[in-house]
Design a protein around this motif. Sequence first.
Motif, PDB file in Angstrom:
ATOM      1  N   ALA A   1     109.618  16.865  54.709  1.00  0.00           N
ATOM      2  CA  ALA A   1     109.786  15.507  54.198  1.00  0.00           C
ATOM      3  C   ALA A   1     109.037  14.503  55.060  1.00  0.00           C
ATOM      4  N   GLU A   2     109.064  14.705  56.370  1.00  0.00           N
ATOM      5  CA  GLU A   2     108.366  13.779  57.263  1.00  0.00           C
ATOM      6  C   GLU A   2     106.853  13.897  57.105  1.00  0.00           C
ATOM      7  N   ILE A   3     106.364  15.114  56.941  1.00  0.00           N
ATOM      8  CA  ILE A   3     104.928  15.308  56.713  1.00  0.00           C
ATOM      9  C   ILE A   3     104.502  14.576  55.443  1.00  0.00           C
ATOM     10  N   GLN A   4     105.250  14.761  54.364  1.00  0.00           N
ATOM     11  CA  GLN A   4     104.921  14.094  53.102  1.00  0.00           C
ATOM     12  C   GLN A   4     104.995  12.577  53.243  1.00  0.00           C
ATOM     13  N   ALA A   5     105.951  12.108  54.027  1.00  0.00           N
ATOM     14  CA  ALA A   5     106.077  10.662  54.242  1.00  0.00           C
ATOM     15  C   ALA A   5     104.836  10.106  54.920  1.00  0.00           C
ATOM     16  N   TYR A   6     104.329  10.818  55.927  1.00  0.00           N
ATOM     17  CA  TYR A   6     103.103  10.370  56.596  1.00  0.00           C
ATOM     18  C   TYR A   6     101.916  10.408  55.642  1.00  0.00           C
ATOM     19  N   LEU A   7     101.792  11.482  54.871  1.00  0.00           N
ATOM     20  CA  LEU A   7     100.673  11.600  53.932  1.00  0.00           C
ATOM     21  C   LEU A   7     100.667  10.442  52.940  1.00  0.00           C
ATOM     22  N   HIS A   8     101.837  10.082  52.434  1.00  0.00           N
ATOM     23  CA  HIS A   8     101.919   9.039  51.407  1.00  0.00           C
ATOM     24  C   HIS A   8     101.942   7.639  51.991  1.00  0.00           C
ATOM     25  N   THR A   9     102.095   7.528  53.300  1.00  0.00           N
ATOM     26  CA  THR A   9     102.035   6.219  53.951  1.00  0.00           C
ATOM     27  C   THR A   9     100.633   5.928  54.472  1.00  0.00           C
ATOM     28  N   ILE A  10      99.969   6.942  54.990  1.00  0.00           N
ATOM     29  CA  ILE A  10      98.684   6.736  55.666  1.00  0.00           C
ATOM     30  C   ILE A  10      97.490   6.892  54.726  1.00  0.00           C
ATOM     31  N   LEU A  11      97.470   7.944  53.926  1.00  0.00           N
ATOM     32  CA  LEU A  11      96.304   8.202  53.075  1.00  0.00           C
ATOM     33  C   LEU A  11      96.258   7.224  51.905  1.00  0.00           C
ATOM     34  N   PRO A  12      95.058   6.892  51.424  1.00  0.00           N
ATOM     35  CA  PRO A  12      94.941   5.990  50.271  1.00  0.00           C
ATOM     36  C   PRO A  12      95.645   6.566  49.046  1.00  0.00           C
ATOM     37  N   GLN A  13      96.134   5.692  48.193  1.00  0.00           N
ATOM     38  CA  GLN A  13      96.842   6.113  46.991  1.00  0.00           C
ATOM     39  C   GLN A  13      95.977   7.043  46.149  1.00  0.00           C
ATOM     40  N   GLY A  14      96.557   8.169  45.757  1.00  0.00           N
ATOM     41  CA  GLY A  14      95.864   9.112  44.896  1.00  0.00           C
ATOM     42  C   GLY A  14      95.126  10.221  45.624  1.00  0.00           C
ATOM     43  N   TYR A  15      95.121  10.186  46.952  1.00  0.00           N
ATOM     44  CA  TYR A  15      94.377  11.179  47.723  1.00  0.00           C
ATOM     45  C   TYR A  15      95.284  12.177  48.443  1.00  0.00           C
ATOM     46  N   GLN A  16      96.585  12.072  48.270  1.00  0.00           N
ATOM     47  CA  GLN A  16      97.515  12.865  49.065  1.00  0.00           C
ATOM     48  C   GLN A  16      97.467  14.365  48.761  1.00  0.00           C
ATOM     49  N   GLN A  17      97.132  14.730  47.546  1.00  0.00           N
ATOM     50  CA  GLN A  17      97.238  16.132  47.145  1.00  0.00           C
ATOM     51  C   GLN A  17      95.933  16.918  47.297  1.00  0.00           C
ATOM     52  N   PHE A  18      94.864  16.242  47.699  1.00  0.00           N
ATOM     53  CA  PHE A  18      93.580  16.937  47.789  1.00  0.00           C
ATOM     54  C   PHE A  18      93.483  17.750  49.078  1.00  0.00           C
ATOM     55  N   THR A  19      92.975  18.969  48.928  1.00  0.00           N
ATOM     56  CA  THR A  19      92.755  19.856  50.066  1.00  0.00           C
ATOM     57  C   THR A  19      91.338  20.418  49.977  1.00  0.00           C
ATOM     58  N   ILE A  20      90.956  21.153  50.996  1.00  0.00           N
ATOM     59  CA  ILE A  20      89.639  21.791  50.970  1.00  0.00           C
ATOM     60  C   ILE A  20      89.521  22.754  49.791  1.00  0.00           C
ATOM     61  N   PHE A  21      90.638  23.297  49.336  1.00  0.00           N
ATOM     62  CA  PHE A  21      90.611  24.303  48.285  1.00  0.00           C
ATOM     63  C   PHE A  21      90.439  23.707  46.888  1.00  0.00           C
ATOM     64  N   ASN A  22      90.923  22.484  46.657  1.00  0.00           N
ATOM     65  CA  ASN A  22      90.734  21.895  45.327  1.00  0.00           C
ATOM     66  C   ASN A  22      89.636  20.826  45.297  1.00  0.00           C
ATOM     67  N   PHE A  23      88.897  20.704  46.402  1.00  0.00           N
ATOM     68  CA  PHE A  23      87.731  19.827  46.418  1.00  0.00           C
ATOM     69  C   PHE A  23      86.587  20.545  45.695  1.00  0.00           C
ATOM     70  N   ASP A  24      86.136  19.966  44.577  1.00  0.00           N
ATOM     71  CA  ASP A  24      85.101  20.634  43.781  1.00  0.00           C
ATOM     72  C   ASP A  24      83.914  19.730  43.457  1.00  0.00           C
ATOM     73  N   GLY A  25      83.891  18.520  44.023  1.00  0.00           N
ATOM     74  CA  GLY A  25      82.759  17.629  43.790  1.00  0.00           C
ATOM     75  C   GLY A  25      82.724  17.040  42.402  1.00  0.00           C
ATOM     76  N   ARG A  26      83.845  17.063  41.707  1.00  0.00           N
ATOM     77  CA  ARG A  26      83.915  16.546  40.343  1.00  0.00           C
ATOM     78  C   ARG A  26      84.983  15.469  40.223  1.00  0.00           C
ATOM     79  N   ARG A  27      84.795  14.582  39.275  1.00  0.00           N
ATOM     80  CA  ARG A  27      85.832  13.619  38.897  1.00  0.00           C
ATOM     81  C   ARG A  27      86.052  13.786  37.408  1.00  0.00           C
ATOM     82  N   GLY A  28      87.125  14.513  37.073  1.00  0.00           N
ATOM     83  CA  GLY A  28      87.315  14.885  35.685  1.00  0.00           C
ATOM     84  C   GLY A  28      86.201  15.834  35.263  1.00  0.00           C
ATOM     85  N   LYS A  29      85.472  15.468  34.212  1.00  0.00           N
ATOM     86  CA  LYS A  29      84.364  16.281  33.730  1.00  0.00           C
ATOM     87  C   LYS A  29      83.024  15.874  34.344  1.00  0.00           C
ATOM     88  N   GLU A  30      83.037  14.786  35.137  1.00  0.00           N
ATOM     89  CA  GLU A  30      81.795  14.282  35.720  1.00  0.00           C
ATOM     90  C   GLU A  30      81.489  14.997  37.037  1.00  0.00           C
TER      91      GLU A  30
END
Length: 265
Positions: free
Chosen positions: A43-72
């Motif tokens: 819970a504390e880790i998630q609290a830091y992620l959602h307090t520090i990182l910009p909105q909408g970026y909390q769930q991204f990891t090296i594994f789901n980084f694919d260089g795409r935004r939707g279909k673009e």
Amino acid sequence: MRDITKNKERYCRYYAERCEHLQGKDNIVLCPLKGRCTCRLAAEIQAYLHTILPQGYQQFTIFNFDGRRGKEELLEAKQVIKIKEQISNYCWGLPYSRLKDLSARNTLDADKSSVMDKRRARGDCVVIHGDASKQSGRTLIASIILREAIRRRFASNANALQTYEWVEFDSLKAYARAGQLTNYQYADWLVVDNFSQIDTDAPRHIKNYIASVIDPFFITRAEENLPTILVFRFNIKSVASMQQFFGVGVERMINRTGTIEVLLA
């Protein structure tokens, strides 16, 4: 240090309601495991992620980084692979293929390979830069790296005392003028996002003023070996002298041994 209280309370309830030991109760303090309960730490880790990182970026990891935004497609596949290799090297000291194999077998095995503590001790910086006309994932890459620093929070007692900050470059200049830099200047991990390119035709006194306001800040972080993730909205190779526009400290971070440079063409 930013206050994580509200987010921590929210995630404590979230994990408590799903904890098999609490049988639906929403108070993590009631967990019979007491100090062995991992829900409170999660819970504390998630609290830091959602307090520090910009909105909408909390769930991204090296594994789901694919260089795409939707279909673009923002980045070509070969560049995505190269960037993943750079992130994997900085955060885990491993080739990406090896990291992927470890994580597929056991996430804990991948965590054990983390070199973020060494990066913190040495003050190894990251420089992310690229063409401002493209939305190519500069902020996303910074968030992936800072996420891994935050996830190391409970790896040791020393890590539990670490602080994390994220600030826009324009805001940093405003805080510098107001004398409100302390939390950012001495944060264990810091992202300075969206360095904008200064007009080369601007009067010299304006260039000198900007450099003089922010230079002591970056010099101090460099001298204290505090890792800084610098995100530029331009290709730094296109600037003849970074020192002229941003001061000695920024140039020192860019050129120091241990700094990893990520170019998004």
